[in-house]
Design an enzyme around this catalytic site. Structure first.
Site, PDB file in Angstrom:
ATOM      1  N   CYS A 179       0.836  -1.204   0.000  1.00  0.00           N
ATOM      2  CA  CYS A 179       0.000   0.000   0.000  1.00  0.00           C
ATOM      3  C   CYS A 179       0.869   1.252   0.000  1.00  0.00           C
ATOM      4  CB  CYS A 179      -0.906   0.011   1.228  1.00  0.00           C
ATOM      5  SG  CYS A 179      -1.953  -1.434   1.422  1.00  0.00           S
ATOM      6  N   ASP A 212      17.219  10.202  30.142  1.00  0.00           N
ATOM      7  CA  ASP A 212      16.771  11.440  30.762  1.00  0.00           C
ATOM      8  C   ASP A 212      17.196  11.380  32.232  1.00  0.00           C
ATOM      9  OD1 ASP A 212      15.244  13.849  31.217  1.00  0.00           O
ATOM     10  OD2 ASP A 212      13.750  12.573  32.179  1.00  0.00           O
TER      11      ASP A 212
END
Length: 761
Positions: free
Chosen positions: A50, A453
């Protein structure tokens, strides 16, 4: 292996959906230099075929510069030129080109997520085929055991009646997809599957009508059952990747209180806010759009913007970003951007762009699948013609062709990856780690760099009182009495970490952006930031310090200073040691101040630490590392980490992370200890090894079985048994991953060195 499907309603929509050039132009966004970006929803995009079909179709338009299909979001992003040779282009042709390719396109508008109907339909199809297959097999056992002709015919007819509705209902996913591909001149993986199932049933029905000895209804239904399992796993894991963006969209306020020029106020939708409008934001509300504070003073939770663990004070002329939470006072804000151009929208766009990039992993598999389909058909056709012309027995030729189609069915190949992913996900879940993305383990095994982080990831994200500089013995009691009247994180930490009995005050006032104030006779006590407590001439000690500072004053004279830091997450030191020992590079990417980040990096032995980063800068750092050929694992917890979590090669988040952070991550660990990160990498590397083994087993099976089928030595029944056996072998091999963590030789080598008790201070 997921492919395109269209129903009658979709086909009808192709001829009825139309937009004018002006409508499409208004729906697109200007990019500058004569370019505009158009986002379209294409709900029937399901596979790599697709993607390539739509992208090729759009690039045939002379004014289209780039076209990209996001498989996860089922969205097409197209960049086009507004003018060519001083003539305006017609962007409505973009939708027409997509519709001509056989897909339904419409202008994208954000909306609330709907229930996953496709998943429910797939699960029901598995149930139907799973019920039919064993029942038909039981009937077949009686036939194999030498039942008389009348009983055999009866069992064949019963099998045909059981198989027919199962094929119609469970097989419709493959039949619709195959038909849609063929009528647009393409092939996909569903074409050979549909041909195999249909031929197997047709030949079996022919044998039943003509009182033949053998029928192979069980083969056709079993094929559907195994293939539907793989397709359902793929669909569920892909849809989970959308949860983060849906959650982030829900975070945005739906409306705001607009202040009219005459001073009156009215509530309007966020989409109606224009640049320059003034809006009122009460305590407890989120900022709806980016803007500048006109009046008022308050503390804002800016974790979505900077990752700061402590609230930030804003006042007149301060810039604020959408999504920030107003904690204490009321604000009047002048909008500088409309909602679709705000920070929240930018973060969502970054996440979708990152998810679109991930589609290339699925594209590789689907491109290989496009070669598989014609090869299988050609092989079956050659076998049919060879047996028919050379042997003269066209019935035998048909049986050989069906056997070839069945025996080459990609069940084992289709299960090679998802079954290992499921077993590995179960093993990780027992270790307190949840896998959310189907391709996450594959990407995790390739990791060579781990970016952390700081706040809430390497640390616990909760403030801790580490030092008190008191000029008065009663200072701690006074401060605790004041702090008890506030929900500020530092106030709560002060109450929690001090043991002195608090002094009571009759009336305590919280000043937004400043702190707490109380009177005791003629004395005024203040607890808060230095400027509030002692005046602007007071010099705080945190400029180059890794600590946050709170000052207690009496009549403007400081009585005590309280210093706070964050506690390292348990197992952080061991986790870094193990990652170093495994040869992985570690670094910190944080929104906190550089001094604070450097302090944490020093405590953990991490050489590279980047502080004061915005969400966009975190994404850029991940992209820079990717550009150097690195495979980055991002470990973060905040909303501000969500774009980087999506942009990294693979991502993890603790269960204590924000909802958006958890949803954006590919893996979530529920244990407090950070050594979940090296544990997950160890399991991922083992699962990658098992996937390679499964591919080898599946390919080896085809190499051995296909010649046997071509030689006519395997009936469709034997072919179905062989196909099922290959699938069972693949599943059994994957189950070897169970109990993997109990074998110490499989673990990443444990580092020797720093204790888990090392603190960030």
């Amino acid at each position: 292996m997921s492919c395109c499907t269209m129903d009658a309603e979709s086909v009808l929509a192709l001829s009825t959906t139309s937009f004018s050039a002006e409508e499409v132009r208004l729906a697109s966004q200007p990019l500058g230099e004569g370019l505009r970006q158009l986002d379209l929803s294409v709900s029937d995009v399901h596979c790599g075929g697709c993607i390539s079909t739509i992208e090729r179709a759009l690039l045939t338009l002379p004014f289209v510069k780039t076209a990209r299909v996001n498989l996860t979001a089922r969205r097409v992003t197209c960049v086009y030129q507004e003018e060519i040779e001083a003539r305006a282009t017609d962007p409505s042709k973009i939708l027409g080109e997509i519709n001509s390719a056989g897909y339904r396109a419409h202008l994208f508008t954000p909306s609330a997520p709907e229930s996953d109907k496709t998943r429910n339909q797939l699960l029901l199809a598995i149930g139907v085929s799973g019920f039919a297959a064993p029942n038909i097999m039981l009937l077949s056992v009686s036939v194999w055991s030498g039942a008389d002709a009348a009983t055999r015919d009866m069992f064949h007819w019963i099998s045909a009646m059981i198989a027919a509705p199962a094929l119609v209902y469970a097989g419709r996913f493959f039949f619709k997809s195959a038909w849609n591909a063929l009528r647009h001149g393409r092939t996909n993986m569903d074409v050979p599957i549909s041909v195999t199932v249909s031929l197997s049933y047709a030949v079996s029905l022919w044998e039943t009508v003509h009182h033949g000895e053998h029928a192979w209804f069980d083969a056709s239904v079993s094929l559907l059952f195994f293939l539907l399992i793989g397709r359902t796993l793929d669909h569920i894991m892909r849809e989970k990747a959308r949860a983060a963006i849906n959650g982030l969209a829900r975070l945005a306020p739906r409306g705001a209180l607009l202040i009219n020029p005459d001073g009156s106020r009215r509530y309007i939708a966020v989409e109606e806010i224009a640049a320059g409008d003034e809006i009122s934001i009460a305590a407890g509300e989120r900022v709806p759009v980016d803007g500048i504070v006109v009046s008022g003073e308050s503390d804002l939770d800016l974790s979505i913007v900077t990752g700061e663990s402590s609230p930030v004070t804003v006042a007149s002329d301060s810039e604020v970003s959408s999504g920030a939470m107003n904690l204490t006072g009321s604000l009047v804000l002048r909008a500088t951007r409309i909602a679709k151009n705000s920070l929240l929208s930018e973060i969502i766009g970054l996440m979708e762009a990152a998810e679109g990039g991930r589609a290339r992993y699925r594209r590789i598999a689907d491109r290989a699948a496009t070669l598989y389909s014609p090869v299988v058909h050609l092989l079956a056709l050659v076998s049919f013609l060879a047996w028919g012309f050379l042997g003269g027995d066209w019935k035998q030729a048909m049986l050989v062709a069906v056997a070839v189609l069945i025996i080459t069915c990609p069940c084992a190949l289709g299960l090679a990856v998802p079954v290992v992913q499921v077993v590995a996900a179960g093993e990780l879940f027992r270790k307190g780690i949840m896998v959310k993305d189907g391709s996450a383990l594959e990407r995790l095994a390739e990791t060579d760099t781990v970016a952390f982080d700081k706040t809430g990831t390497l640390t616990m994200g909760s403030s801790r009182l580490v030092r008190v500089d008191a000029m008065d013995e009663s200072a701690a009691a006074i401060a605790r009495g004041l702090a008890a009247h506030s929900r500020h994180p530092l106030s709560r930490a002060l109450v929690r970490d001090t043991e002195t009995a608090p002094i009571s005050f009759d009336r305590v006032t919280e000043i937004p952006g400043g702190g707490l104030e109380a009177r005791n006779g003629a004395d005024i006590y203040r607890l808060g930031n230095a400027a509030f407590a002692c005046g602007t001439s007071f010099v705080p000690r945190t400029a180059d310090s890794p600590f946050s500072e709170v000052v207690l004053s009496k009549n403007g004279v400081d009585l005590a200073r309280f210093f706070f830091d964050d506690t390292l997450r348990p197992g952080a030191c061991e986790a870094i040691d193990r990652l170093d020992a495994a040869g992985l590079e570690t670094l910190i990417v944080s929104g906190d101040r550089q001094t604070v980040v450097d302090n944490t990096a020093h405590a953990l032995g991490i050489d590279r630490a980047l502080g004061s980063l915005t969400p966009k800068q975190k994404v850029e750092e991940c992209q820079r590392l990717n550009g150097e050929g690195r495979r980055v694992l991002m470990v973060g917890d905040g909303i501000n980490d969500a774009p980087a979590l999506a942009a990294a090669h693979v991502s993890m988040a603790p269960a204590t992370a924000s909802d958006i952070g958890r949803q954006a991550a590919d893996l979530v660990f529920f244990i407090d200890r950070l050594d979940a990160v090296p544990e997950a990498i160890a399991v991922a590397r083992r699962s990658a090894s098992l996937i390679r083994q499964n591919f080898a087993l599946a390919i080896g099976y085809n190499v051995l079985a296909v010649p046997i089928a071509i030689a006519g030595l395997a009936t469709p029944l034997i072919a179905a048994v062989a196909m099922s056996t290959s699938s069972i072998i693949v599943v059994t091999n994957a189950l070897r991953l169970n109990g993997f963590g109990k074998r110490p030789d499989m673990h990443i080598r444990r580092g020797i060195g720093r204790s888990a008790e090392v603190k960030a201070a």
